[in-house]
Motif scaffolding. Structure first.
Motif, PDB file in Angstrom:
ATOM      1  N   LEU A   1       0.817  -1.210   0.000  1.00 27.41           N
ATOM      2  CA  LEU A   1       0.000   0.000   0.000  1.00 27.41           C
ATOM      3  C   LEU A   1       0.854   1.264   0.000  1.00 27.41           C
ATOM      4  N   SER A   2       2.029   1.189   0.627  1.00 26.97           N
ATOM      5  CA  SER A   2       2.903   2.357   0.646  1.00 26.97           C
ATOM      6  C   SER A   2       3.423   2.697  -0.749  1.00 26.97           C
ATOM      7  N   LEU A   3       3.411   1.730  -1.669  1.00 24.62           N
ATOM      8  CA  LEU A   3       3.917   1.970  -3.015  1.00 24.62           C
ATOM      9  C   LEU A   3       2.968   2.823  -3.852  1.00 24.62           C
ATOM     10  N   PHE A   4       1.666   2.619  -3.693  1.00 22.89           N
ATOM     11  CA  PHE A   4       0.715   3.278  -4.595  1.00 22.89           C
ATOM     12  C   PHE A   4      -0.164   4.331  -3.918  1.00 22.89           C
ATOM     13  N   SER A   5      -0.608   4.068  -2.716  1.00 17.78           N
ATOM     14  CA  SER A   5      -1.627   4.923  -2.091  1.00 17.78           C
ATOM     15  C   SER A   5      -1.144   6.350  -1.877  1.00 17.78           C
ATOM     16  N   GLY A   6       0.109   6.503  -1.432  1.00 16.49           N
ATOM     17  CA  GLY A   6       0.617   7.849  -1.195  1.00 16.49           C
ATOM     18  C   GLY A   6       0.605   8.690  -2.455  1.00 16.49           C
ATOM     19  N   SER A   7       1.097   8.114  -3.555  1.00 16.42           N
ATOM     20  CA  SER A   7       1.120   8.855  -4.824  1.00 16.42           C
ATOM     21  C   SER A   7      -0.281   9.223  -5.283  1.00 16.42           C
ATOM     22  N   TRP A   8      -1.212   8.261  -5.181  1.00 16.80           N
ATOM     23  CA  TRP A   8      -2.577   8.536  -5.625  1.00 16.80           C
ATOM     24  C   TRP A   8      -3.183   9.679  -4.816  1.00 16.80           C
ATOM     25  N   LEU A   9      -2.985   9.643  -3.506  1.00 10.98           N
ATOM     26  CA  LEU A   9      -3.576  10.662  -2.639  1.00 10.98           C
ATOM     27  C   LEU A   9      -2.920  12.025  -2.837  1.00 10.98           C
ATOM     28  N   PHE A  10      -1.600  12.055  -2.959  1.00 15.68           N
ATOM     29  CA  PHE A  10      -0.930  13.337  -3.195  1.00 15.68           C
ATOM     30  C   PHE A  10      -1.399  13.948  -4.513  1.00 15.68           C
ATOM     31  N   ALA A  11      -1.463  13.130  -5.563  1.00 15.44           N
ATOM     32  CA  ALA A  11      -1.902  13.634  -6.858  1.00 15.44           C
ATOM     33  C   ALA A  11      -3.316  14.181  -6.784  1.00 15.44           C
ATOM     34  N   ARG A  12      -4.186  13.428  -6.143  1.00 14.60           N
ATOM     35  CA  ARG A  12      -5.606  13.817  -6.106  1.00 14.60           C
ATOM     36  C   ARG A  12      -5.853  15.028  -5.220  1.00 14.60           C
ATOM     37  N   ILE A  13      -5.198  15.061  -4.063  1.00 15.13           N
ATOM     38  CA  ILE A  13      -5.503  16.099  -3.083  1.00 15.13           C
ATOM     39  C   ILE A  13      -4.709  17.382  -3.333  1.00 15.13           C
ATOM     40  N   LEU A  14      -3.419  17.239  -3.583  1.00  9.21           N
ATOM     41  CA  LEU A  14      -2.574  18.433  -3.714  1.00  9.21           C
ATOM     42  C   LEU A  14      -2.556  19.012  -5.121  1.00  9.21           C
ATOM     43  N   TYR A  15      -2.670  18.135  -6.135  1.00  8.15           N
ATOM     44  CA  TYR A  15      -2.480  18.591  -7.508  1.00  8.15           C
ATOM     45  C   TYR A  15      -3.728  18.468  -8.375  1.00  8.15           C
ATOM     46  N   ASP A  16      -4.853  18.076  -7.786  1.00  9.97           N
ATOM     47  CA  ASP A  16      -6.113  17.935  -8.531  1.00  9.97           C
ATOM     48  C   ASP A  16      -5.896  17.091  -9.796  1.00  9.97           C
ATOM     49  N   SER A  17      -5.147  16.011  -9.619  1.00  9.24           N
ATOM     50  CA  SER A  17      -4.840  15.117 -10.728  1.00  9.24           C
ATOM     51  C   SER A  17      -5.270  13.701 -10.355  1.00  9.24           C
ATOM     52  N   LEU A  18      -5.816  12.985 -11.313  1.00 12.81           N
ATOM     53  CA  LEU A  18      -6.306  11.633 -11.069  1.00 12.81           C
ATOM     54  C   LEU A  18      -5.392  10.613 -11.737  1.00 12.81           C
ATOM     55  N   LEU A  19      -4.666   9.846 -10.917  1.00 14.51           N
ATOM     56  CA  LEU A  19      -3.932   8.693 -11.422  1.00 14.51           C
ATOM     57  C   LEU A  19      -4.901   7.524 -11.501  1.00 14.51           C
ATOM     58  N   THR A  20      -4.873   6.804 -12.597  1.00 20.10           N
ATOM     59  CA  THR A  20      -5.820   5.707 -12.719  1.00 20.10           C
ATOM     60  C   THR A  20      -5.581   4.683 -11.610  1.00 20.10           C
ATOM     61  N   PRO A  21      -6.644   4.274 -10.901  1.00 19.72           N
ATOM     62  CA  PRO A  21      -6.501   3.232  -9.892  1.00 19.72           C
ATOM     63  C   PRO A  21      -6.907   1.854 -10.424  1.00 19.72           C
ATOM     64  N   ASP A  22      -7.327   1.819 -11.679  1.00 20.37           N
ATOM     65  CA  ASP A  22      -7.847   0.586 -12.267  1.00 20.37           C
ATOM     66  C   ASP A  22      -6.712  -0.425 -12.436  1.00 20.37           C
ATOM     67  N   LEU A  23      -6.840  -1.562 -11.787  1.00 15.30           N
ATOM     68  CA  LEU A  23      -5.783  -2.570 -11.840  1.00 15.30           C
ATOM     69  C   LEU A  23      -5.465  -3.005 -13.269  1.00 15.30           C
ATOM     70  N   SER A  24      -6.450  -2.979 -14.136  1.00 17.38           N
ATOM     71  CA  SER A  24      -6.230  -3.410 -15.515  1.00 17.38           C
ATOM     72  C   SER A  24      -5.382  -2.410 -16.308  1.00 17.38           C
ATOM     73  N   ASP A  25      -5.197  -1.200 -15.771  1.00 12.61           N
ATOM     74  CA  ASP A  25      -4.387  -0.180 -16.437  1.00 12.61           C
ATOM     75  C   ASP A  25      -2.984  -0.067 -15.843  1.00 12.61           C
ATOM     76  N   LEU A  26      -2.694  -0.821 -14.805  1.00 10.06           N
ATOM     77  CA  LEU A  26      -1.427  -0.693 -14.092  1.00 10.06           C
ATOM     78  C   LEU A  26      -0.563  -1.936 -14.287  1.00 10.06           C
ATOM     79  N   LEU A  27       0.742  -1.750 -14.102  1.00 12.74           N
ATOM     80  CA  LEU A  27       1.688  -2.860 -14.116  1.00 12.74           C
ATOM     81  C   LEU A  27       2.447  -2.889 -12.799  1.00 12.74           C
TER      82      LEU A  27
END
Length: 255
Positions: free
Chosen positions: A73-99
């Motif tokens: 969880l430390s690998l992905f959650s921090g980046s997703w939250l920082f992007a969404r909260i601080l930068y108003d940016s949405l990183l895809t959370p869809d497992l089918s889009d990630l490696l």
């Protein structure tokens, strides 16, 4: 690390360094679809490798699963939250889009996203967090629980404690405007998600006065790390024996 996070203060960089874009230096044999996080065989391999790395092969599998969940969880959650909260940016959370990028031991070391995210309206409700918690994490926790027997509530307590600590740090650092802090606080104040499902992150922290009169923030759920050799108790552990131990010996804290 994504360019999006270039100007983050150094204190936050460890939380975002493991989400990256694909590059040609990454060997194909070290890449796996992130949908493997739902496959019991792959999860079992991760737990076995994680236990072997720490010398825990004969230890409690539920505690190992709890510690591994923190690692992933430390690998992905921090980046997703920082992007969404601080930068108003949405990183895809869809497992089918990630490696998943594996290290030499076959353990997950980074998450590969297809792009730097897309600009989106600032967070303004609990629903803005559902892509991460309900679409990315929920199904993975169910699969991890099925493999290891660890209770889903323990896994949710891990992520809730970590995210609440992040909110606390951002607030203390004056990085959160009041309106965003209020929305982030709703993650821990609402019993249910907008679709009516239970919010397992509801009120993950409580406070208690230490013998010296200091206000101590404690988790409501134990992460089980004390079951593993030499790990001891978290400084924010809720167990009565942890409270006693943490004021008679010097244990490290963990989120």
């Amino acid at each position: 690390m994504l360019k999006l996070f270039t100007h983050l203060p150094p204190i936050f960089l460890p939380l975002v360094k493991s989400v990256v874009l694909h590059d040609t230096s990454m060997s194909d044999d070290r890449l796996r679809p992130a949908t493997y996080l739902l496959q019991q065989e792959f999860i079992a391999q991760q737990l076995e490798g994680f236990a072997r790395r720490h010398g825990w092969e004969q230890q409690d599998i539920t505690a190992i699963a709890s510690m591994w969940s923190k690692s992933y969880l430390s690998l992905f959650s921090g980046s997703w939250l920082f992007a969404r909260i601080l930068y108003d940016s949405l990183l895809t959370p869809d497992l089918s889009d990630l490696l998943l990028l594996l290290d030499g031991d076959g353990l997950i070391t980074a998450i590969i996203v297809p792009d730097e995210g897309k600009l989106i309206a600032p967070v303004n409700s609990l629903a803005d967090f559902t892509p991460l918690f309900q679409q990315h994490i929920d199904a993975h926790f169910a699969a991890l629980s099925a493999v290891s027997g660890v209770k889903v509530s323990i896994l949710w307590s891990n992520i809730a404690s970590g995210v609440e600590t992040l909110r606390h740090l951002l607030s203390e650092s004056n990085y959160l405007p009041p309106e965003k802090e209020q929305v982030m606080a709703a993650l821990f104040a609402e019993k249910f998600w907008p679709d009516g499902s239970r919010n397992f992150m509801y009120r993950p922290i409580f406070t208690r006065l230490s013998p010296e009169g200091e206000t101590v923030r404690l988790r409501k759920g134990c992460c089980l790390r004390y079951l593993l050799p030499e790990m001891g108790y978290c400084k924010n552990c809720c167990l009565p024996q942890a409270w006693q131990a943490n004021y008679t010996q010097n244990n490290s804290s963990c989120p």
